[in-house]
Design a protein around this motif. Structure first.
Motif, PDB file in Angstrom:
ATOM      1  N   ASP A  52      59.734  77.757  16.560  1.00 55.67           N
ATOM      2  CA  ASP A  52      60.253  77.732  17.941  1.00 55.67           C
ATOM      3  C   ASP A  52      60.083  79.092  18.603  1.00 55.67           C
ATOM      4  OD1 ASP A  52      61.067  75.094  17.533  1.00 55.67           O
ATOM      5  OD2 ASP A  52      63.199  75.608  17.281  1.00 55.67           O
ATOM      6  N   TYR A  53      60.400  80.136  17.865  1.00 59.86           N
ATOM      7  CA  TYR A  53      60.320  81.491  18.400  1.00 59.86           C
ATOM      8  C   TYR A  53      58.875  81.854  18.752  1.00 59.86           C
ATOM      9  CZ  TYR A  53      60.767  86.545  18.772  1.00 59.86           C
ATOM     10  OH  TYR A  53      60.725  87.838  19.230  1.00 59.86           O
ATOM     11  N   VAL A  54      57.962  81.601  17.833  1.00 62.75           N
ATOM     12  CA  VAL A  54      56.553  81.935  18.066  1.00 62.75           C
ATOM     13  C   VAL A  54      56.010  81.153  19.251  1.00 62.75           C
ATOM     14  CG1 VAL A  54      54.231  81.770  17.063  1.00 62.75           C
ATOM     15  CG2 VAL A  54      56.129  82.688  15.702  1.00 62.75           C
ATOM     16  N   ILE A  55      56.350  79.875  19.330  1.00 65.04           N
ATOM     17  CA  ILE A  55      55.893  79.054  20.459  1.00 65.04           C
ATOM     18  C   ILE A  55      56.457  79.595  21.768  1.00 65.04           C
ATOM     19  CG2 ILE A  55      56.118  76.764  21.511  1.00 65.04           C
ATOM     20  CD1 ILE A  55      55.862  75.660  18.571  1.00 65.04           C
ATOM     21  N   SER A  56      57.711  80.033  21.754  1.00 65.39           N
ATOM     22  CA  SER A  56      58.316  80.555  22.982  1.00 65.39           C
ATOM     23  C   SER A  56      57.609  81.820  23.472  1.00 65.39           C
ATOM     24  CB  SER A  56      59.810  80.844  22.778  1.00 65.39           C
ATOM     25  OG  SER A  56      60.001  82.031  22.032  1.00 65.39           O
ATOM     26  N   LEU A  57      56.993  82.570  22.558  1.00 64.15           N
ATOM     27  CA  LEU A  57      56.282  83.794  22.927  1.00 64.15           C
ATOM     28  C   LEU A  57      54.869  83.522  23.439  1.00 64.15           C
ATOM     29  CD1 LEU A  57      57.308  86.144  19.974  1.00 64.15           C
ATOM     30  CD2 LEU A  57      58.203  86.153  22.310  1.00 64.15           C
ATOM     31  N   GLU A  58      54.418  82.280  23.259  1.00 66.50           N
ATOM     32  CA  GLU A  58      53.069  81.884  23.695  1.00 66.50           C
ATOM     33  C   GLU A  58      51.994  82.799  23.109  1.00 66.50           C
ATOM     34  OE1 GLU A  58      53.172  81.662  27.971  1.00 66.50           O
ATOM     35  OE2 GLU A  58      54.416  79.863  27.928  1.00 66.50           O
ATOM     36  N   TYR A 119      49.739  76.306  16.155  1.00 63.73           N
ATOM     37  CA  TYR A 119      48.378  76.242  16.666  1.00 63.73           C
ATOM     38  C   TYR A 119      48.101  74.945  17.418  1.00 63.73           C
ATOM     39  CZ  TYR A 119      47.236  80.687  14.677  1.00 63.73           C
ATOM     40  OH  TYR A 119      47.199  82.030  14.419  1.00 63.73           O
ATOM     41  N   SER A 120      48.845  73.883  17.151  1.00 58.92           N
ATOM     42  CA  SER A 120      48.705  72.653  17.947  1.00 58.92           C
ATOM     43  C   SER A 120      49.085  72.923  19.389  1.00 58.92           C
ATOM     44  CB  SER A 120      49.596  71.536  17.392  1.00 58.92           C
ATOM     45  OG  SER A 120      49.152  71.129  16.136  1.00 58.92           O
ATOM     46  N   VAL A 121      50.129  73.717  19.605  1.00 52.08           N
ATOM     47  CA  VAL A 121      50.549  74.083  20.951  1.00 52.08           C
ATOM     48  C   VAL A 121      49.424  74.833  21.643  1.00 52.08           C
ATOM     49  CG1 VAL A 121      52.125  75.560  22.264  1.00 52.08           C
ATOM     50  CG2 VAL A 121      53.016  74.095  20.462  1.00 52.08           C
ATOM     51  N   GLN A 122      48.801  75.758  20.926  1.00 51.36           N
ATOM     52  CA  GLN A 122      47.711  76.527  21.518  1.00 51.36           C
ATOM     53  C   GLN A 122      46.530  75.619  21.831  1.00 51.36           C
ATOM     54  OE1 GLN A 122      48.467  79.491  22.404  1.00 51.36           O
ATOM     55  NE2 GLN A 122      50.369  79.457  21.272  1.00 51.36           N
ATOM     56  N   GLU A 123      46.248  74.678  20.946  1.00 54.41           N
ATOM     57  CA  GLU A 123      45.131  73.770  21.165  1.00 54.41           C
ATOM     58  C   GLU A 123      45.356  72.928  22.421  1.00 54.41           C
ATOM     59  OE1 GLU A 123      44.307  70.400  18.366  1.00 54.41           O
ATOM     60  OE2 GLU A 123      42.648  71.736  17.827  1.00 54.41           O
TER      61      GLU A 123
END
Length: 154
Positions: A52-58, A119-123
């Motif tokens: 969650d934290y890493v995703i929040s940092l984009e 990485y799915s979020v980034q994709e």
């Protein structure tokens, strides 16, 4: 991603300082290589919170390593009595060489899910990144490693 972990690793920084640095780097269009140390005592919730934290940092390409007490370090001297192996092929920052809170197979599954999720979020955003397929291959490689013993506790 937690101040206590940063202090324990003697990083001489804080979450707030790191987040400010990330903000400055992003504002200046500087690519960030952010590494996060996964602790052996993480449970499912810790992996979720880190994700969650890493995703929040984009972050485009976060790196997750497993806490590894490398020979010659203070950490090694403190933890050598707890090592689950002396096979130095496993001291690669991907294999856990200390006891884990989760069963070892579940720990590795959570590590895979962490990579895959981040990485799915980034994709989905269309940014070039390490793909979930590559994360799956990395996880499978770890589990098939002759040194690991195909998922056996080492």
């Amino acid at each position: 991603f937690r101040d206590g972990e940063l202090e324990a690793m003697k990083k001489r920084t804080s979450v707030t300082i790191n987040e400010k640095a990330i903000s400055i780097l992003k504002a200046n269009d500087i690519q960030i290589s952010a590494s996060f140390i996964v602790q052996p005592d993480y449970d499912d919730e810790d992996f979720k919170k880190l994700g969650d934290y890493v995703i929040s940092l984009e972050l485009r390409e976060p790196i997750f390593t497993v806490l590894t007490p490398l020979p010659g370090t203070d950490l090694y001297e403190r933890e050598k009595h707890r090592l689950t192996t002396t096979n130095y092929e496993l001291f690669d920052l991907l294999h856990c060489v200390l006891p884990t809170r989760l069963p070892l197979d579940r720990f590795y599954e959570c590590l895979y899910e962490l990579y895959s999720r981040c990485y799915s979020v980034q994709e989905r955003t269309g940014k070039e990144a390490f793909t979930p397929e590559i994360a799956r291959q990395v996880y499978q490689g770890i589990m098939r490693s002759p040194a690991t013993g195909a998922g056996k506790v080492h």
